[in-house]
Design a protein around this motif. Structure first.
Motif, short mmCIF file in Angstrom:
data_model
loop_
_atom_site.label_atom_id
_atom_site.label_comp_id
_atom_site.label_asym_id
_atom_site.label_seq_id
_atom_site.Cartn_x
_atom_site.Cartn_y
_atom_site.Cartn_z
N ARG A 195 1.64 -66.05 -27.70
CA ARG A 195 1.25 -67.29 -27.03
C ARG A 195 0.58 -68.24 -28.03
O ARG A 195 0.88 -69.44 -28.07
N LEU A 248 0.92 -68.27 -31.31
CA LEU A 248 1.93 -68.77 -32.26
C LEU A 248 2.79 -69.85 -31.62
O LEU A 248 3.09 -70.86 -32.24
N ASN A 249 3.17 -69.64 -30.36
CA ASN A 249 4.00 -70.64 -29.67
C ASN A 249 3.28 -71.97 -29.54
O ASN A 249 3.90 -73.03 -29.56
N GLU A 250 1.97 -71.93 -29.36
CA GLU A 250 1.22 -73.18 -29.21
C GLU A 250 0.83 -73.79 -30.55
O GLU A 250 0.10 -74.77 -30.60
#
Lengths: 272, 159, 530
Positions: free
Chosen positions: A35, A37-39
């Motif tokens: 999460r 890393l995705n943000e």
């Protein structure tokens, strides 16, 4: 700098990789690290994994129950010996999150998450972390108090004394979205009874402080008494003492303070 | 940038790709394999629109580190049709108006399939629980629940 | 389940319908259930780059210095875009219909007006590299006092949010700081009412939260044009907005959209396309600009906040005789579509009720909050919430059943509405009757017998005496001209004077034709009779 993934077979090596690199995070179920890393969290540039099977072991054989840090909520829900933990496990996410999220990762989950850790705190669990020379045991309360500094710590397992009586453990999560949603507050209590009196009461609250906390004043109100209406009222009245909730999109600090005694009362009196 | 080789079964077919470190399974499926059926909705585990089955279990592909599926079986909406024929769930979703914008539909269908694969005649509550990690912002959940119940064997709810 | 009440107004309709009342499959359903419906992000283009923006950390601040030198050297960065790179770095969405002044830059230049306002765009090989470059952009802010409350924003000495509108209110007809509705003598009616009830209502911003976030992919085409895959809900609107901002003819673009992963009004602002296309123009490569979930929730435009004051006069017999409304629409830092929301709100007053004296002041206010936009009935929704809460309270005040109270006050065919149009095709009485029946809510027979088609008009069609206001409205600065305005300033008509009937004219029952230019809003709503 791109992200590097390092996978180790031994927890020892994984722990060393974690502690030597400030940008390293341990990847459990992925619900926190992926999460981030995705943000676009660029503070993480190394992802560490360990494939040691001990991390996914559930041991319910003895007087203490041990859950490997990589045990998922779905595994707990599938385990009949862990029936008293089904309520907290089921209160987290939807089926996909329960297939992925782990009890070890939950120790690091910020508000409004971390419901399972509230249950663990009420059970006075001990967190096993990988040290330089094998594992080290840290009381969960101490672990949570220093959580900000634990990003480089590899959690191996969490263990706690098996409740003498499953009824002694109670759990309640207040969410605005049913059946799934971040917590307004989370409550867990362990109320062992000796004769007719509570001995060793523990009450834990989630989303009432930066990390899950024990409600000591409520515990004192319960200790040594029978769980009657006046005891419940006294404990409920004391629930807010020592808490420091925050405003969030889910609820204001004011609202959390207002409702914590209401829900502790319902938890203690066994209301749905 | 160092790439990591990755081999797994995608809808029954062996695939091999190279991924950058930290790539999630959703990006691997969409950008490297070209399977656009799982969607990006939040990247946080909040919406379920990227749901896929990994070894038959429901997972969120956006929170799955791609290389963790090495040697495993990944199933997406692209793989549930039987040749030219729609899967019973797809047919039921269409017949029951269980899609409006369609964006949550791939994840909903996979969550529903995960349920029916292990429980062919679920109760309404079990359906609600099974799709509780999937957000729909258009049609509301009732037509979706009705569609899953209709697709379940017998098509009748146990309530 | 759907139930068509064909017994109601049966004589007014042709019921020989082919589609209505029958289930019809959506044309895109097969694509939806097979996951093959083409959303904007379902396009994988060779050599695609990724665009991310640097967003303001402050709600209101002057930009002293923006240093992108380190970011430019960051790995994988193809291009840094600044405000000065945007050909026409000031726009307002409704300028396409010649409404409002250009007030919003694509990338902030000298000042930021809300937390999260884009300042710099970075085009890089991967999202990760764009994020890394973002961290290397150095911005020297001079924080300014911010205002977050609509009423605070109107106080003397309040921080000026947007210099284009120095009074923190949108300017209508180049003159007025609000939408005004004047019908009858509301103050006199309040003074003679049996009861007066004044209440305050407010609504927080609401995020659309579509499952698909806002985004677009732009790519150079082989013919010198640009192909743009977009999540927009308003495709032709977005085409023209991009043409204006990028200062090229609109046929430069081939927009492809239509399959939108949930919009609800939150995808009409052309948030990503201009920078995305500009990125493709400047790099010669396909560029993808997609909001992350936090961006969507935090900085995507919401339904705006509203604060509403309603003061009603009601008689003991249940008739509402006066309604005075003051409402503030929180537009956030820029206009977007909130100016239109206030117009809709004014047109909606006083709700679906026949009230002989109505007074409305509706402000579109600028604050340092995220700019607001369209969302499902915006301009009407919160006002209806307030009006209907108020109706319940008024019913309670006079001791009436709330359903019967509504039926009593409902507008009927032939009544005069507050904006001086005759009510027609009214159906509220029947709606309330059916709702009561469905809810098993008892209504007295006389209320069950009432009809939208009976007892309207007559005295209820009167345009009541409306006092002229003496003070002249404050003049606002002249409308900023843009090449998109349709007529040069000199040829524009002066703003129409506020034109109620002169105080001397007696109430006229049921005029034959609508007066006061109301025909301008000529019916886009179908007629049932007439």
């Amino acid at each position: 700098m791109p992200v590097t993934v390092k996978t180790f077979t031994s927890t020892n090596e994984a722990a060393a990789a974690l502690s030597s690199d400030r940008s390293a995070r341990y990847l459990g179920g992925g619900t926190l690290v992926m999460r981030a890393l995705n943000e676009g969290d660029i503070s993480i540039s190394t992802v560490v994994r360990a494939s040691d099977h001990a991390l996914t072991r559930i041991d319910t054989g003895g007087s203490r129950i041990t859950l490997g840090a990589g045990v998922t909520y779905a595994r707990i829900l599938a385990d009949r010996d862990l029936g008293f933990l089904h309520a907290p496990a089921r209160s987290i996410g939807g089926p996909a999150v329960r297939n992925m999220g782990t009890v070890g990762g939950n120790l690091f989950a910020p508000n409004p998450y971390g419901d399972f850790t509230v249950a663990m705190l009420a059970l006075d669990a001990v967190v096993s972390v990988q040290g330089g020379l094998g594992s080290r045991e840290v009381p969960i309360e101490e672990f949570l108090q220093s959580r900000d500094r634990q990003a480089g710590t590899l959690v191996l397992a969490i263990s706690f004394a098996k409740p003498g009586n499953a009824e002694a453990f109670r759990y309640r999560k207040i969410a605005r979205i049913k059946p799934k949603g971040g917590a307004v507050i989370t409550l867990a209590a362990y109320l062992p009874v000796n004769g007719s009196r509570i001995v060793g009461a523990r009450v834990a609250l989630g989303s009432m402080a930066p990390t899950p906390i024990r409600a000591r004043a409520a515990e004192r109100a319960l200790e040594g008494r029978s769980l009657d209406a006046s005891t419940i009222d006294a404990a409920a009245a004391a629930a807010v003492e020592g808490t420091s909730p925050s405003d969030s999109a889910i609820a204001s600090a004011w609202y959390r303070r207002e409702i914590v005694s209401v829900h502790l009362k319902r938890l203690l009196s066994g209301q749905e | 940038m160092a790439k990591t080789p990755l081999q797994f079964r995608h809808n029954g077919r062996e695939v091999a790709i190279f991924v950058d470190g930290g790539t999630n399974l959703l990006v691997a499926l969409r950008e490297l394999i070209g399977d656009m059926t799982p969607k990006f909705g939040c990247g946080q585990g909040g919406c379920g629109t990227c749901s896929v089955l990994i070894d038959g279990e429901l997972h969120l592909s956006c929170l799955t580190l791609a290389e963790t599926v090495t040697g495993r079986s990944v199933e997406t909406l692209d793989g549930i049709k039987d040749g030219p024929n729609l899967h019973p769930l797809q047919r039921a979703f269409a017949d029951n108006f269980a899609a409006q914008c369609g964006y949550c539909t791939p994840g909903m269908l996979m969550a529903a399939k995960a349920l029916l694969d292990r429980n062919p005649s679920p109760s309404r509550d079990e359906v609600v629980e099974a799709i509780s990690g999937n957000i729909c912002r258009c049609t509301g959940y009732e037509p979706i629940i009705n569609a899953v119940l209709a697709a379940a064997s017998g098509g009748r709810a146990r309530a | 389940m759907l139930e068509l009440r064909k017994d109601l107004f049966a004589d007014e309709r042709d019921d020989n319908l082919k589609e209505i009342g029958k289930g019809t499959q959506r044309q895109d359903m097969l694509g939806h259930v097979t996951g093959t419906s083409p959303y904007f992000d379902d396009h994988k283009l060779q050599g695609m780059l990724h665009l991310k923006v640097v967003r303001s950390e402050h709600s209101h601040a002057r930009l002293r210095r923006v240093d992108t030198s380190e970011a430019e050297r960051s790995q994988g960065v193809r291009r840094i875009i600044r405000g000065s790179d945007v050909p026409h770095n000031l726009n307002t969405l409704l300028s396409l219909i010649n409404f409002g002044k250009d007030d919003e830059p694509s990338l902030a230049v000298d000042k930021v007006r809300y937390k999260g306002e884009p300042i710099v765009a970075i085009v890089a090989d991967s999202p990760r590299e764009a994020f890394e470059a973002i961290a290397k952009v150095k911005i020297d802010y001079e924080p300014l006092p911010a205002v977050f409350d609509v009423e605070d924003a109107l106080k003397p000495g309040a921080p000026v949010v947007n210099e284009v509108y120095p009074k923190n209110t949108f300017t209508y007809h180049e003159t007025y700081d609000r939408q005004q509705l004047r019908f009858g003598d509301v103050d006199r009616a309040l003074a003679s009412a049996d009861h007066v009830l004044e209440q305050r209502y407010q609504m927080s911003p609401i995020e659309h939260a579509p499952t698909e976030t806002n985004g677009s992919i732009a790519a150079p085409d082989t013919n010198g044009r640009y192909i743009v895959y977009t999540s927009t809900q308003a495709l032709f609107f977005s085409v023209d907005t991009c043409a204006k901002i990028l200062d090229v003819p609109s046929n430069t673009f081939h927009f492809i959209g239509g399959t939108v992963g949930g919009g609800f009004g939150g995808k009409v602002d052309t948030l990503t396309e201009p920078l995305c296309i500009l990125g493709a123009m400047l790099t010669g490569r396909p560029v993808r600009y997609v909001f992350g979930r936090e961006e969507e929730m935090q900085y995507g435009p919401p339904r705006g906040a509203e604060r509403i004051y309603i003061k009603d006069g009601v008689m003991r017999d249940g008739r509402v005789v006066a309604r005075k409304v003051r409402a503030y629409f929180d537009s956030g830092a820029y206009t977007r579509l909130s100016s239109y929301a206030a117009v809709k709100c004014a047109a909606h007053l006083p709700g679906p009720y026949t009230i002989p004296n109505v007074y409305g002041d509706i402000y579109c206010v600028f604050t340092n909050r995220t700019p607001a936009t369209a969302m499902r009935g915006f301009g009407v929704t919160a006002m209806d919430f307030a009006i209907e809460c108020q109706m319940d309270k008024l019913a309670h005040l006079v001791g009436m059943d709330p359903m019967e109270f509504r039926i009593l006050n409902s507008y009927r065919d032939g009544d005069m509405k507050a904006h001086r149009r005759e009510a027609k095709n009214t159906a509220l009485i029947e709606c309330v009757q059916v709702a009561a029946e469905k809810a098993k809510w008892p209504l007295r027979d006389e209320f069950k017998r009432m009809s939208s088609r009976k007892d309207g008009g007559g005295i209820r069609a009167a345009v009541t005496l409306t006092p002229r206001e003496t003070h002249a409205p404050p003049a606002a600065a002249l409308q900023q001209r843009t090449t998109y305005d349709r007529a040069p300033a000199a040829t524009r008509e002066p703003p129409p004077p506020p034109s109620p009937p002169p105080p001397s004219s007696p109430p006229t029952p049921r005029p034959n034709a609508p007066a006061h230019g109301a025909a301008r809003f000529s019916s886009v709503f179908g007629t049932r009779r007439r």
